[in-house]
Design a protein around this motif. Structure first.
Motif, PDB file in Angstrom:
ATOM      1  N   ASP A 169      40.767 -50.698  27.191  1.00  0.00           N
ATOM      2  CA  ASP A 169      41.763 -49.772  27.714  1.00  0.00           C
ATOM      3  C   ASP A 169      41.103 -48.570  28.409  1.00  0.00           C
ATOM      4  O   ASP A 169      40.298 -47.857  27.817  1.00  0.00           O
ATOM      5  CB  ASP A 169      42.641 -49.269  26.589  1.00  0.00           C
ATOM      6  CG  ASP A 169      43.318 -50.405  25.825  1.00  0.00           C
ATOM      7  OD1 ASP A 169      42.672 -51.444  25.597  1.00  0.00           O
ATOM      8  OD2 ASP A 169      44.483 -50.246  25.428  1.00  0.00           O
ATOM      9  N   ILE A 170      41.501 -48.313  29.663  1.00  0.00           N
ATOM     10  CA  ILE A 170      40.910 -47.252  30.477  1.00  0.00           C
ATOM     11  C   ILE A 170      41.741 -45.966  30.417  1.00  0.00           C
ATOM     12  O   ILE A 170      41.204 -44.859  30.354  1.00  0.00           O
ATOM     13  CB  ILE A 170      40.750 -47.712  31.932  1.00  0.00           C
ATOM     14  CG1 ILE A 170      39.850 -48.961  31.986  1.00  0.00           C
ATOM     15  CG2 ILE A 170      40.167 -46.611  32.800  1.00  0.00           C
ATOM     16  CD1 ILE A 170      39.854 -49.673  33.323  1.00  0.00           C
ATOM     17  N   HIS A 171      43.049 -46.103  30.480  1.00  0.00           N
ATOM     18  CA  HIS A 171      43.985 -44.977  30.327  1.00  0.00           C
ATOM     19  C   HIS A 171      43.633 -43.768  31.199  1.00  0.00           C
ATOM     20  O   HIS A 171      43.498 -42.646  30.716  1.00  0.00           O
ATOM     21  CB  HIS A 171      44.072 -44.554  28.862  1.00  0.00           C
ATOM     22  CG  HIS A 171      44.918 -45.446  28.019  1.00  0.00           C
ATOM     23  ND1 HIS A 171      46.283 -45.595  28.235  1.00  0.00           N
ATOM     24  CD2 HIS A 171      44.616 -46.238  26.959  1.00  0.00           C
ATOM     25  CE1 HIS A 171      46.771 -46.440  27.342  1.00  0.00           C
ATOM     26  NE2 HIS A 171      45.778 -46.860  26.567  1.00  0.00           N
ATOM     27  N   GLY A 172      43.501 -44.016  32.490  1.00  0.00           N
ATOM     28  CA  GLY A 172      43.361 -42.910  33.420  1.00  0.00           C
ATOM     29  C   GLY A 172      42.013 -42.229  33.427  1.00  0.00           C
ATOM     30  O   GLY A 172      41.845 -41.189  34.071  1.00  0.00           O
ATOM     31  N   GLN A 173      41.023 -42.797  32.771  1.00  0.00           N
ATOM     32  CA  GLN A 173      39.700 -42.180  32.689  1.00  0.00           C
ATOM     33  C   GLN A 173      38.807 -42.728  33.807  1.00  0.00           C
ATOM     34  O   GLN A 173      37.942 -43.575  33.591  1.00  0.00           O
ATOM     35  CB  GLN A 173      39.084 -42.449  31.308  1.00  0.00           C
ATOM     36  CG  GLN A 173      39.884 -41.913  30.143  1.00  0.00           C
ATOM     37  CD  GLN A 173      39.843 -40.392  30.029  1.00  0.00           C
ATOM     38  OE1 GLN A 173      39.138 -39.716  30.783  1.00  0.00           O
ATOM     39  NE2 GLN A 173      40.588 -39.853  29.094  1.00  0.00           N
ATOM     40  N   LEU A 174      39.003 -42.222  35.015  1.00  0.00           N
ATOM     41  CA  LEU A 174      38.273 -42.753  36.165  1.00  0.00           C
ATOM     42  C   LEU A 174      36.776 -42.518  36.052  1.00  0.00           C
ATOM     43  O   LEU A 174      35.976 -43.418  36.361  1.00  0.00           O
ATOM     44  CB  LEU A 174      38.797 -42.127  37.457  1.00  0.00           C
ATOM     45  CG  LEU A 174      38.082 -42.571  38.734  1.00  0.00           C
ATOM     46  CD1 LEU A 174      38.219 -44.070  38.948  1.00  0.00           C
ATOM     47  CD2 LEU A 174      38.606 -41.795  39.941  1.00  0.00           C
TER      48      LEU A 174
ATOM     49  N   ARG B  80      47.995 -41.045  29.741  1.00  0.00           N
ATOM     50  CA  ARG B  80      47.195 -40.203  28.843  1.00  0.00           C
ATOM     51  C   ARG B  80      46.017 -39.531  29.531  1.00  0.00           C
ATOM     52  O   ARG B  80      45.827 -38.340  29.400  1.00  0.00           O
ATOM     53  CB  ARG B  80      46.730 -40.993  27.616  1.00  0.00           C
ATOM     54  CG  ARG B  80      47.870 -41.470  26.720  1.00  0.00           C
ATOM     55  CD  ARG B  80      47.342 -42.139  25.463  1.00  0.00           C
ATOM     56  NE  ARG B  80      48.443 -42.554  24.584  1.00  0.00           N
ATOM     57  CZ  ARG B  80      48.555 -43.761  24.022  1.00  0.00           C
ATOM     58  NH1 ARG B  80      47.604 -44.665  24.216  1.00  0.00           N
ATOM     59  NH2 ARG B  80      49.578 -44.047  23.270  1.00  0.00           N
ATOM     60  N   GLY B  81      45.173 -40.273  30.210  1.00  0.00           N
ATOM     61  CA  GLY B  81      44.012 -39.688  30.863  1.00  0.00           C
ATOM     62  C   GLY B  81      44.374 -38.965  32.150  1.00  0.00           C
ATOM     63  O   GLY B  81      45.516 -39.023  32.618  1.00  0.00           O
ATOM     64  N   PRO B  82      43.395 -38.287  32.781  1.00  0.00           N
ATOM     65  CA  PRO B  82      43.688 -37.402  33.911  1.00  0.00           C
ATOM     66  C   PRO B  82      43.858 -38.058  35.269  1.00  0.00           C
ATOM     67  O   PRO B  82      44.363 -37.414  36.193  1.00  0.00           O
ATOM     68  CB  PRO B  82      42.479 -36.463  33.929  1.00  0.00           C
ATOM     69  CG  PRO B  82      41.352 -37.302  33.391  1.00  0.00           C
ATOM     70  CD  PRO B  82      41.990 -38.168  32.334  1.00  0.00           C
TER      71      PRO B  82
ATOM     72  N   GLY C 214      52.221 -40.615  27.146  1.00  0.00           N
ATOM     73  CA  GLY C 214      51.358 -40.098  28.198  1.00  0.00           C
ATOM     74  C   GLY C 214      51.759 -40.379  29.619  1.00  0.00           C
ATOM     75  O   GLY C 214      50.937 -40.254  30.537  1.00  0.00           O
ATOM     76  N   GLY C 215      53.030 -40.752  29.838  1.00  0.00           N
ATOM     77  CA  GLY C 215      53.451 -41.035  31.207  1.00  0.00           C
ATOM     78  C   GLY C 215      53.404 -39.830  32.125  1.00  0.00           C
ATOM     79  O   GLY C 215      53.185 -39.963  33.332  1.00  0.00           O
ATOM     80  N   GLY C 216      53.593 -38.639  31.551  1.00  0.00           N
ATOM     81  CA  GLY C 216      53.546 -37.436  32.372  1.00  0.00           C
ATOM     82  C   GLY C 216      52.203 -37.238  33.037  1.00  0.00           C
ATOM     83  O   GLY C 216      52.116 -36.766  34.183  1.00  0.00           O
ATOM     84  N   ALA C 217      51.132 -37.596  32.338  1.00  0.00           N
ATOM     85  CA  ALA C 217      49.796 -37.478  32.919  1.00  0.00           C
ATOM     86  C   ALA C 217      49.636 -38.408  34.117  1.00  0.00           C
ATOM     87  O   ALA C 217      48.963 -38.069  35.100  1.00  0.00           O
ATOM     88  CB  ALA C 217      48.737 -37.781  31.864  1.00  0.00           C
ATOM     89  N   THR C 218      50.249 -39.589  34.033  1.00  0.00           N
ATOM     90  CA  THR C 218      50.192 -40.513  35.163  1.00  0.00           C
ATOM     91  C   THR C 218      50.913 -39.942  36.374  1.00  0.00           C
ATOM     92  O   THR C 218      50.388 -39.947  37.492  1.00  0.00           O
ATOM     93  CB  THR C 218      50.800 -41.865  34.770  1.00  0.00           C
ATOM     94  OG1 THR C 218      50.008 -42.453  33.745  1.00  0.00           O
ATOM     95  CG2 THR C 218      50.868 -42.813  35.952  1.00  0.00           C
ATOM     96  N   LEU C 219      52.128 -39.418  36.158  1.00  0.00           N
ATOM     97  CA  LEU C 219      52.864 -38.843  37.282  1.00  0.00           C
ATOM     98  C   LEU C 219      52.119 -37.645  37.873  1.00  0.00           C
ATOM     99  O   LEU C 219      52.090 -37.467  39.096  1.00  0.00           O
ATOM    100  CB  LEU C 219      54.264 -38.427  36.819  1.00  0.00           C
ATOM    101  CG  LEU C 219      55.194 -39.570  36.416  1.00  0.00           C
ATOM    102  CD1 LEU C 219      56.566 -39.018  36.042  1.00  0.00           C
ATOM    103  CD2 LEU C 219      55.323 -40.607  37.523  1.00  0.00           C
TER     104      LEU C 219
ATOM    105  N   ALA D  39      41.273 -43.340  25.654  1.00  0.00           N
ATOM    106  CA  ALA D  39      42.471 -42.518  25.842  1.00  0.00           C
ATOM    107  C   ALA D  39      42.395 -41.219  25.069  1.00  0.00           C
ATOM    108  O   ALA D  39      43.069 -40.243  25.415  1.00  0.00           O
ATOM    109  CB  ALA D  39      43.714 -43.296  25.410  1.00  0.00           C
ATOM    110  N   TYR D  40      41.576 -41.193  24.026  1.00  0.00           N
ATOM    111  CA  TYR D  40      41.471 -40.019  23.155  1.00  0.00           C
ATOM    112  C   TYR D  40      40.111 -39.329  23.302  1.00  0.00           C
ATOM    113  O   TYR D  40      39.696 -38.588  22.410  1.00  0.00           O
ATOM    114  CB  TYR D  40      41.716 -40.443  21.713  1.00  0.00           C
ATOM    115  CG  TYR D  40      43.007 -41.211  21.566  1.00  0.00           C
ATOM    116  CD1 TYR D  40      44.238 -40.575  21.694  1.00  0.00           C
ATOM    117  CD2 TYR D  40      42.997 -42.587  21.367  1.00  0.00           C
ATOM    118  CE1 TYR D  40      45.426 -41.280  21.602  1.00  0.00           C
ATOM    119  CE2 TYR D  40      44.185 -43.307  21.266  1.00  0.00           C
ATOM    120  CZ  TYR D  40      45.387 -42.647  21.391  1.00  0.00           C
ATOM    121  OH  TYR D  40      46.569 -43.356  21.306  1.00  0.00           O
TER     122      TYR D  40
END
Length: 265
Positions: A7-12, A41-43, A99-104, A231-232
Motif C-alpha cells: 500500500d502506497i497511500h499517496g506517498q510519492l 491519507r498521504g500527501p 483520508g479522502g480529504g488528503a486525496t482531494l 500510510a502512517y
C-alpha cells in the motif's frame, strides 16, 4: 525474479525511493506487482496515480491491482458516493480515518471550499469531515470532477482484482479461504480481514497481499503481508521474489529475508 510493493497511500517520495531501489537491484525493466491503495491519507495521491498510470502507458513491466481506497476515490468522483457498505462503522471516505480529504487536496485547493470549522482544503485534508453537508459535498464533487484527469479515472477503473504469477496469488486484501479464485468476489478481494487473516490453511499458492497495516512486512507461511504502514509514516519497502523462490525485503540499509516465521523480522 519479480518485485511487489504494498500500500502506497499517496506517498510519492517513498514510491520513488522504492522504484529506485528495485532499479538498482534489477534494472529499469524489472517486473513489479503493485498491491493497490495508491490514494488517500498521504500527501500526494495525484502524483502517485500519475506515476503509475503514465508508467503503464509507457509500457512498464508492471501490474497494478485495485485496492479498496482506489475504489472509494473513483466512486466519489464518478458517482458522488462517500460511503462503502464494507465499512461497518459507517464512516465516509472524507472521514479523517479514511483520508479522502488528503486525496482531494492533492488535486485542488479552491479557496471557496471551506471546512465547517473554518479553513480550506488543507483543513479538510488534515481533519477530515464526516458527515458532509450537501453544499460542501457538491462543491468538493464539482472541484474533483474539474481537476482529476480522466486518465487517472480510467486507470482506477481498469485495475484487475488479482494476479497469479510464479506460484503466488497477488491481491490487495486477501481471499475467501476455500473458494476458487474464479469464484472470489470483489468485496473480499479488496476488503477481507475476518476469515482470512486468522486462517492458517494452505491455499495452494502463497497469497501476497497488503491492506492490513503492520509494523513490518511479515510472512505467515500461507500468506505474505506487505503493508508495512506507509500510510502512517513507516517506510515503503519493496519485496523481491528471487529465482530460488525465496522472498526478500529490500530495505534502505540492505536486504532482509522474509521467512515464514509469523513474527516481525
Amino acid at each position: 525474479m519479480l518485485f511487489a510493493i504494498g500500500d502506497i497511500h499517496g506517498q510519492l517520495a517513498q514510491l520513488e525511493q522504492a522504484l529506485a531501489r528495485i532499479e538498482a537491484e534489477a534494472g529499469p525493466d524489472a517486473r513489479i506487482i503493485f498491491l493497490g491503495d495508491y490514494s488517500d491519507r498521504g500527501p500526494d495521491s495525484k502524483g502517485v496515480l500519475e506515476r503509475l498510470s503514465s508508467g503503464l502507458a509507457e509500457g512498464r513491466n508492471w501490474v497494478c491491482l485495485k485496492g479498496n481506497h482506489d475504489r472509494m476515490f473513483h466512486r466519489f468522483v464518478v458517482e458522488g458516493e462517500l460511503h462503502d457498505e464494507a465499512i461497518k462503522s459507517g464512516k465516509g471516505w472524507l472521514d479523517r480515518a479514511l483520508g479522502g480529504g488528503a486525496t482531494l487536496y492533492s488535486y485542488m485547493n479552491p479557496p471557496a471550499i471551506r471546512h465547517p470549522l473554518g479553513g480550506g482544503m488543507e483543513m479538510i485534508a488534515s481533519m477530515g469531515v464526516d458527515p458532509v453537508a450537501p453544499d460542501l459535498k457538491a462543491a468538493l464533487l464539482e472541484g474533483a470532477r474539474a481537476k482529476v484527469p480522466q486518465s487517472h479515472l480510467d486507470f482506477l477503473a481498469a485495475r484487475p482484482l488479482w494476479h497469479e504469477e510464479d506460484g503466488c496469488i497477488f491481491v490487495h486484501a486477501g481471499i475467501r479461504p476455500g473458494v476458487p479464485m474464479e469464484d472470489q468476489v470483489e468485496e473480499d478481494l479488496i476488503w477481507i480481514r475476518d476469515g482470512f487473516l486468522e486462517d492458517d490453511t494452505d491455499h495452494g499458492k502463497l497469497i501476497v497481499h497488503g491492506h492490513t497495516a503492520l509494523e513490518h512486512a511479515t510472512h505467515f507461511g500461507n500468506r505474505l503481508d506487505l503493508d508495512g504502514g506507509a500510510a502512517y509514516g513507516r517506510p515503503l519497502y519493496p519485496a523481491m521474489l528471487g529465482d530460488d523462490g525465496e522472498w526478500t525485503l529490500l530495505t534502505w540499509e540492505g536486504s532482509e529475508p522474509l521467512k515464514p516465521a509469523g513474527s516481525y523480522l
